[in-house]
Design a protein around this motif. Sequence first.
Motif, short mmCIF file in Angstrom:
data_model
loop_
_atom_site.label_atom_id
_atom_site.label_comp_id
_atom_site.label_asym_id
_atom_site.label_seq_id
_atom_site.Cartn_x
_atom_site.Cartn_y
_atom_site.Cartn_z
N ARG A 42 0.82 -1.21 0.00
CA ARG A 42 0.00 0.00 0.00
C ARG A 42 0.86 1.26 0.00
O ARG A 42 0.60 2.20 -0.74
CB ARG A 42 -0.92 -0.04 1.23
CG ARG A 42 -1.94 1.03 1.27
CD ARG A 42 -2.91 0.76 2.41
NE ARG A 42 -3.69 1.94 2.68
CZ ARG A 42 -4.42 2.11 3.76
NH1 ARG A 42 -4.48 1.16 4.67
NH2 ARG A 42 -5.10 3.21 3.94
N LEU A 43 1.92 1.26 0.81
CA LEU A 43 2.85 2.39 0.84
C LEU A 43 3.56 2.54 -0.51
O LEU A 43 3.74 3.66 -1.00
CB LEU A 43 3.87 2.21 1.96
CG LEU A 43 3.34 2.40 3.37
CD1 LEU A 43 4.31 1.81 4.40
CD2 LEU A 43 3.07 3.87 3.66
N ALA A 44 3.97 1.43 -1.10
CA ALA A 44 4.64 1.47 -2.41
C ALA A 44 3.70 2.01 -3.48
O ALA A 44 4.11 2.82 -4.33
CB ALA A 44 5.16 0.09 -2.78
N ALA A 45 2.45 1.59 -3.45
CA ALA A 45 1.47 2.08 -4.42
C ALA A 45 1.22 3.58 -4.24
O ALA A 45 1.11 4.32 -5.22
CB ALA A 45 0.16 1.30 -4.30
N PRO A 58 17.58 4.06 0.23
CA PRO A 58 17.85 3.70 1.63
C PRO A 58 18.31 4.90 2.46
O PRO A 58 17.86 5.09 3.59
CB PRO A 58 18.94 2.63 1.52
CG PRO A 58 18.67 1.99 0.19
CD PRO A 58 18.24 3.13 -0.70
N LYS A 59 19.20 5.72 1.91
CA LYS A 59 19.70 6.89 2.65
C LYS A 59 18.57 7.85 2.99
O LYS A 59 18.44 8.30 4.13
CB LYS A 59 20.77 7.63 1.84
CG LYS A 59 21.31 8.89 2.53
CD LYS A 59 22.17 9.72 1.61
CE LYS A 59 21.50 10.82 0.88
NZ LYS A 59 20.59 11.72 1.51
N ASN A 60 17.74 8.18 2.01
CA ASN A 60 16.65 9.12 2.24
C ASN A 60 15.61 8.56 3.21
O ASN A 60 15.09 9.28 4.06
CB ASN A 60 15.98 9.51 0.93
CG ASN A 60 16.83 10.41 0.08
OD1 ASN A 60 17.86 10.92 0.51
ND2 ASN A 60 16.42 10.61 -1.16
N LEU A 61 15.30 7.28 3.07
CA LEU A 61 14.32 6.67 3.97
C LEU A 61 14.86 6.59 5.40
O LEU A 61 14.12 6.82 6.36
CB LEU A 61 13.90 5.30 3.46
CG LEU A 61 13.07 5.33 2.16
CD1 LEU A 61 12.94 3.94 1.58
CD2 LEU A 61 11.70 5.97 2.41
N ALA A 62 16.15 6.29 5.56
CA ALA A 62 16.75 6.26 6.89
C ALA A 62 16.72 7.65 7.52
O ALA A 62 16.42 7.80 8.71
CB ALA A 62 18.18 5.72 6.83
N ASP A 103 4.01 7.48 11.18
CA ASP A 103 5.07 7.97 10.30
C ASP A 103 6.35 7.15 10.45
O ASP A 103 6.98 6.78 9.45
CB ASP A 103 5.37 9.44 10.58
CG ASP A 103 4.27 10.39 10.12
OD1 ASP A 103 3.43 9.98 9.28
OD2 ASP A 103 4.25 11.54 10.60
N VAL A 104 6.74 6.87 11.69
CA VAL A 104 7.94 6.06 11.94
C VAL A 104 7.78 4.68 11.31
O VAL A 104 8.67 4.19 10.61
CB VAL A 104 8.23 5.95 13.46
CG1 VAL A 104 9.27 4.89 13.75
CG2 VAL A 104 8.66 7.30 14.03
N LEU A 109 8.90 0.53 7.32
CA LEU A 109 8.42 -0.49 6.38
C LEU A 109 8.91 -0.23 4.97
O LEU A 109 9.29 -1.17 4.25
CB LEU A 109 6.90 -0.59 6.42
CG LEU A 109 6.30 -1.16 7.70
CD1 LEU A 109 4.77 -1.15 7.63
CD2 LEU A 109 6.82 -2.56 7.98
N GLN A 110 8.93 1.02 4.55
CA GLN A 110 9.44 1.36 3.22
C GLN A 110 10.94 1.08 3.13
O GLN A 110 11.43 0.56 2.11
CB GLN A 110 9.15 2.82 2.89
CG GLN A 110 7.66 3.07 2.67
CD GLN A 110 7.36 4.54 2.50
OE1 GLN A 110 7.38 5.03 1.38
NE2 GLN A 110 7.12 5.24 3.60
N PHE A 111 11.68 1.42 4.18
CA PHE A 111 13.12 1.15 4.24
C PHE A 111 13.37 -0.35 4.09
O PHE A 111 14.22 -0.77 3.29
CB PHE A 111 13.66 1.68 5.57
CG PHE A 111 15.12 1.46 5.80
CD1 PHE A 111 16.06 2.30 5.24
CD2 PHE A 111 15.56 0.42 6.60
CE1 PHE A 111 17.41 2.12 5.45
CE2 PHE A 111 16.91 0.22 6.83
CZ PHE A 111 17.84 1.07 6.24
N CYS A 112 12.63 -1.15 4.84
CA CYS A 112 12.78 -2.61 4.77
C CYS A 112 12.43 -3.12 3.38
O CYS A 112 13.13 -4.00 2.86
CB CYS A 112 11.90 -3.28 5.83
SG CYS A 112 12.50 -3.06 7.51
N GLU A 113 11.39 -2.61 2.79
CA GLU A 113 10.98 -3.05 1.45
C GLU A 113 12.07 -2.76 0.42
O GLU A 113 12.42 -3.63 -0.38
CB GLU A 113 9.67 -2.35 1.05
CG GLU A 113 9.15 -2.70 -0.32
CD GLU A 113 8.60 -4.12 -0.41
OE1 GLU A 113 8.42 -4.58 -1.55
OE2 GLU A 113 8.34 -4.75 0.62
#
Length: 154
Positions: A42-45, A58-62, A103-104, A109-113
């Motif tokens: 859902r987040l990816a979509a 990864p850098k931006n998501l971290a 938000d966290v 979850l996006q970072f892990c994906e």
Amino acid sequence: MDEREEPGCDECGADRNGGADHYPGADRSAGGAADVKALQERLAAFAAARDWQPFHTPKNLAAALSVEASELVEIFQWLTPEQSARVMADAGTAARVEDEVADVLAYLLQFCEVLGIDPLAALSAKIDRNERRFPVGGRGPATGGDHGDRHSPE
């Protein structure tokens, strides 16, 4: 509308609170790995619909995860331990805490994906390591010991 209710879908207007078929992961029940994967999808979509994927490195998501965690800390920054334990009693503050937790979790979850990490498997493995590292009756606050130069079993 309750301020914590999600608005309808940007694309079709479907109700998110009752639209489990339209929104994978919309069912709020605890279901484990399937729900985590559905939320990641859902987040990816959501990001894909807005062409945000180039920014989800990864850098931006971290960095975003760190910022959101700091926003959560900010809510508690000057509270006493007693006040912090009662923070959910105030509806406005509770809504802020829930938003920052969301938000966290969203950024985590996006970072892990993006990195191909199964967050539940990673957590389970970490708990296993901590159980071996900090056995019951071993070193730790409950037995008057310490964690060396660390303050938590990370």
